[in-house]
Design a protein around this motif. Sequence first.
Motif, PDB file in Angstrom:
ATOM      1  N   VAL A 179      14.261  27.320 -49.118  1.00  0.00           N
ATOM      2  CA  VAL A 179      14.714  25.853 -49.799  1.00  0.00           C
ATOM      3  C   VAL A 179      14.661  24.993 -48.752  1.00  0.00           C
ATOM      4  N   ALA A 180      13.832  23.974 -48.937  1.00  0.00           N
ATOM      5  CA  ALA A 180      14.135  22.927 -47.751  1.00  0.00           C
ATOM      6  C   ALA A 180      14.688  21.667 -48.449  1.00  0.00           C
ATOM      7  N   ASP A 181      15.283  20.843 -47.528  1.00  0.00           N
ATOM      8  CA  ASP A 181      15.570  19.537 -47.634  1.00  0.00           C
ATOM      9  C   ASP A 181      14.486  18.611 -47.540  1.00  0.00           C
ATOM     10  N   MET A 182      14.114  17.889 -48.614  1.00  0.00           N
ATOM     11  CA  MET A 182      13.087  16.944 -48.626  1.00  0.00           C
ATOM     12  C   MET A 182      13.287  15.484 -48.598  1.00  0.00           C
ATOM     13  N   THR A 183      14.447  15.231 -48.087  1.00  0.00           N
ATOM     14  CA  THR A 183      15.092  13.807 -47.811  1.00  0.00           C
ATOM     15  C   THR A 183      13.883  13.103 -47.018  1.00  0.00           C
ATOM     16  N   VAL A 184      13.535  12.112 -47.469  1.00  0.00           N
ATOM     17  CA  VAL A 184      12.559  11.163 -46.858  1.00  0.00           C
ATOM     18  C   VAL A 184      13.046  10.524 -45.521  1.00  0.00           C
ATOM     19  N   TYR A 185      12.368  10.621 -44.671  1.00  0.00           N
ATOM     20  CA  TYR A 185      12.530   9.925 -43.349  1.00  0.00           C
ATOM     21  C   TYR A 185      11.307   9.226 -42.888  1.00  0.00           C
ATOM     22  N   ASN A 186      11.495   8.187 -41.979  1.00  0.00           N
ATOM     23  CA  ASN A 186      10.509   7.372 -41.562  1.00  0.00           C
ATOM     24  C   ASN A 186       9.623   7.920 -40.207  1.00  0.00           C
ATOM     25  N   PRO A 187       8.709   8.201 -40.506  1.00  0.00           N
ATOM     26  CA  PRO A 187       7.896   8.899 -39.219  1.00  0.00           C
ATOM     27  C   PRO A 187       7.777   7.923 -38.209  1.00  0.00           C
ATOM     28  N   PHE A 188       8.073   6.734 -38.261  1.00  0.00           N
ATOM     29  CA  PHE A 188       7.438   5.697 -37.103  1.00  0.00           C
ATOM     30  C   PHE A 188       9.099   5.482 -36.358  1.00  0.00           C
ATOM     31  N   ASP A 189      10.285   6.010 -36.971  1.00  0.00           N
ATOM     32  CA  ASP A 189      11.478   5.999 -36.278  1.00  0.00           C
ATOM     33  C   ASP A 189      11.749   6.483 -34.958  1.00  0.00           C
ATOM     34  N   PHE A 190      10.865   6.073 -33.963  1.00  0.00           N
ATOM     35  CA  PHE A 190      11.177   6.594 -32.790  1.00  0.00           C
ATOM     36  C   PHE A 190      10.884   5.492 -31.705  1.00  0.00           C
ATOM     37  N   PHE A 191      11.178   5.761 -30.323  1.00  0.00           N
ATOM     38  CA  PHE A 191      11.172   4.718 -29.368  1.00  0.00           C
ATOM     39  C   PHE A 191      10.210   5.138 -28.517  1.00  0.00           C
ATOM     40  N   VAL A 192       9.516   4.613 -27.387  1.00  0.00           N
ATOM     41  CA  VAL A 192       8.525   5.013 -26.672  1.00  0.00           C
ATOM     42  C   VAL A 192       9.122   4.314 -25.284  1.00  0.00           C
ATOM     43  N   GLU A 193       9.136   5.180 -24.295  1.00  0.00           N
ATOM     44  CA  GLU A 193       9.356   4.624 -22.878  1.00  0.00           C
ATOM     45  C   GLU A 193       8.507   3.573 -22.552  1.00  0.00           C
ATOM     46  N   ASP A 194       9.071   2.763 -21.714  1.00  0.00           N
ATOM     47  CA  ASP A 194       8.227   1.495 -21.247  1.00  0.00           C
ATOM     48  C   ASP A 194       7.007   1.959 -20.462  1.00  0.00           C
ATOM     49  N   SER A 195       7.104   3.179 -19.637  1.00  0.00           N
ATOM     50  CA  SER A 195       5.840   3.733 -18.987  1.00  0.00           C
ATOM     51  C   SER A 195       4.783   3.967 -19.715  1.00  0.00           C
ATOM     52  N   ALA A 196       4.995   4.404 -21.181  1.00  0.00           N
ATOM     53  CA  ALA A 196       4.045   4.982 -22.044  1.00  0.00           C
ATOM     54  C   ALA A 196       3.765   4.079 -23.114  1.00  0.00           C
ATOM     55  N   GLU A 197       4.086   2.844 -23.088  1.00  0.00           N
ATOM     56  CA  GLU A 197       4.016   1.881 -24.064  1.00  0.00           C
ATOM     57  C   GLU A 197       2.401   1.484 -24.299  1.00  0.00           C
ATOM     58  N   VAL A 198       1.970   1.368 -23.234  1.00  0.00           N
ATOM     59  CA  VAL A 198       0.399   1.066 -23.303  1.00  0.00           C
ATOM     60  C   VAL A 198      -0.374   1.950 -22.739  1.00  0.00           C
ATOM     61  N   TRP A 199      -1.567   2.346 -23.266  1.00  0.00           N
ATOM     62  CA  TRP A 199      -2.585   3.394 -22.792  1.00  0.00           C
ATOM     63  C   TRP A 199      -3.541   2.901 -22.466  1.00  0.00           C
ATOM     64  N   PRO A 200      -4.204   3.363 -21.098  1.00  0.00           N
ATOM     65  CA  PRO A 200      -3.746   4.833 -20.734  1.00  0.00           C
ATOM     66  C   PRO A 200      -2.541   4.430 -19.843  1.00  0.00           C
ATOM     67  N   PHE A 201      -1.908   5.749 -19.607  1.00  0.00           N
ATOM     68  CA  PHE A 201      -0.548   5.665 -18.794  1.00  0.00           C
ATOM     69  C   PHE A 201      -0.819   7.295 -18.168  1.00  0.00           C
ATOM     70  N   GLU A 202       0.147   7.361 -17.336  1.00  0.00           N
ATOM     71  CA  GLU A 202       0.528   8.780 -16.816  1.00  0.00           C
ATOM     72  C   GLU A 202       1.817   9.147 -17.007  1.00  0.00           C
ATOM     73  N   TYR A 203       1.730  10.559 -17.318  1.00  0.00           N
ATOM     74  CA  TYR A 203       3.178  11.313 -17.502  1.00  0.00           C
ATOM     75  C   TYR A 203       3.940  11.296 -16.237  1.00  0.00           C
ATOM     76  N   GLY A 204       5.061  11.021 -16.385  1.00  0.00           N
ATOM     77  CA  GLY A 204       5.989  11.341 -15.207  1.00  0.00           C
ATOM     78  C   GLY A 204       5.888  12.496 -14.505  1.00  0.00           C
ATOM     79  N   GLU A 205       6.273  12.888 -13.206  1.00  0.00           N
ATOM     80  CA  GLU A 205       6.207  13.946 -12.248  1.00  0.00           C
ATOM     81  C   GLU A 205       7.124  15.021 -13.161  1.00  0.00           C
ATOM     82  N   ASP A 206       8.192  14.581 -13.543  1.00  0.00           N
ATOM     83  CA  ASP A 206       9.098  15.553 -14.286  1.00  0.00           C
ATOM     84  C   ASP A 206       8.390  16.297 -15.387  1.00  0.00           C
ATOM     85  N   LEU A 207       7.426  15.606 -16.090  1.00  0.00           N
ATOM     86  CA  LEU A 207       6.896  16.315 -17.344  1.00  0.00           C
ATOM     87  C   LEU A 207       5.493  16.897 -16.827  1.00  0.00           C
ATOM     88  N   ARG A 208       4.629  16.205 -16.036  1.00  0.00           N
ATOM     89  CA  ARG A 208       3.414  16.641 -15.858  1.00  0.00           C
ATOM     90  C   ARG A 208       3.046  18.100 -15.572  1.00  0.00           C
TER      91      ARG A 208
END
Length: 323
Positions: A82-111
């Motif tokens: 049984v799953a809760d099907m409450t609607v959510y907005n898939p665009f409800d997120f923030f993007v880091e300034d460093s990744a706002e524009v493509w192409p970009f480089e992932y940070g050293e902590d993530l790479r």
Amino acid sequence: MTIRAAVHHLTHYKYDRPVSLGPHIVRLRPAPHAHARVISYSLKVTPAEHFVNHQQDPYGNWLSRFVFPELVRELRIEVDLVADMTVYNPFDFFVEDSAEVWPFEYGEDLRPDLVIYRTPEPSGPWLQAFLKSVDRTPRRTVDLVVDLNRRLAGEIKYVIRMEPGVQSPDETLEIGAGSCRDSGWLLVQILRHLGLAARFVSGYLIQLKPVLVARDAPAGTDRDFADLHAWAEVYIPGAGWIGLDPTSGLLTGESHLLLAAAPHYRNAAPITGAASFANVDFSFDTRVMRVAEQTHEPRPAGGRDDGKPGGADLAAVERQRSV
């Protein structure tokens, strides 16, 4: 507003002689990182004479490993949830300034952690041609991934493929058609070749008929249904893993219940296992029932809007099976 959907999923193999089953890996429990809240869950496997170990794989997905010590004449795998099907907005997120524009480089902590998700397979001539057609002008990262997802939905015809396995990106592009798993794997490879981290996802697609339909909105499905499905996710710093369904061209929403996400499709297959030779009578059944409802938002579900299962391909998606 609450909608709860009960899903029953049965996979049934009947053999014409006693067979020996190798270890079976079942990935049919919603992953801890799934968006939807799972209220109850049960997994029943017969024959009852088996050993089972419940685990998490290296990618955080739940899996169950079954071992069958005796010869069997059938194998039944039943899921009820049984799953809760409450609607959510898939665009409800923030993007880091460093990744706002493509192409970009992932940070050293993530790479280092994303290397396996950023390494593409060698590209053939059809994929190379597609990649050359992608506009490399810097633009918003979200716009890029949304446009690619929508483009594949328009260029790749959805087909039901009962054959096991996943087509190569070149095969899918050359014939211009594929199942949900083919389109999902193609999108993963495209994103990786463009420098983005991406992974393959398997899950349930649960679509409910809307009670109210906005006059200027797509009608959506005309019935309630649930099927196995496959899609892709891309990792964007700040936003995290974003689900993209190239079968429909939409971002994933409450209709997409994630079961397993992995760098390669073989590690996200809902069921894997082997059996000794026999003639097999295979059947499956997937049903959905509303168990609590007030009203349903007049928003098209994350799958197709024509009432089709959105790429379920149950027999083939369920099991990467070597006999």
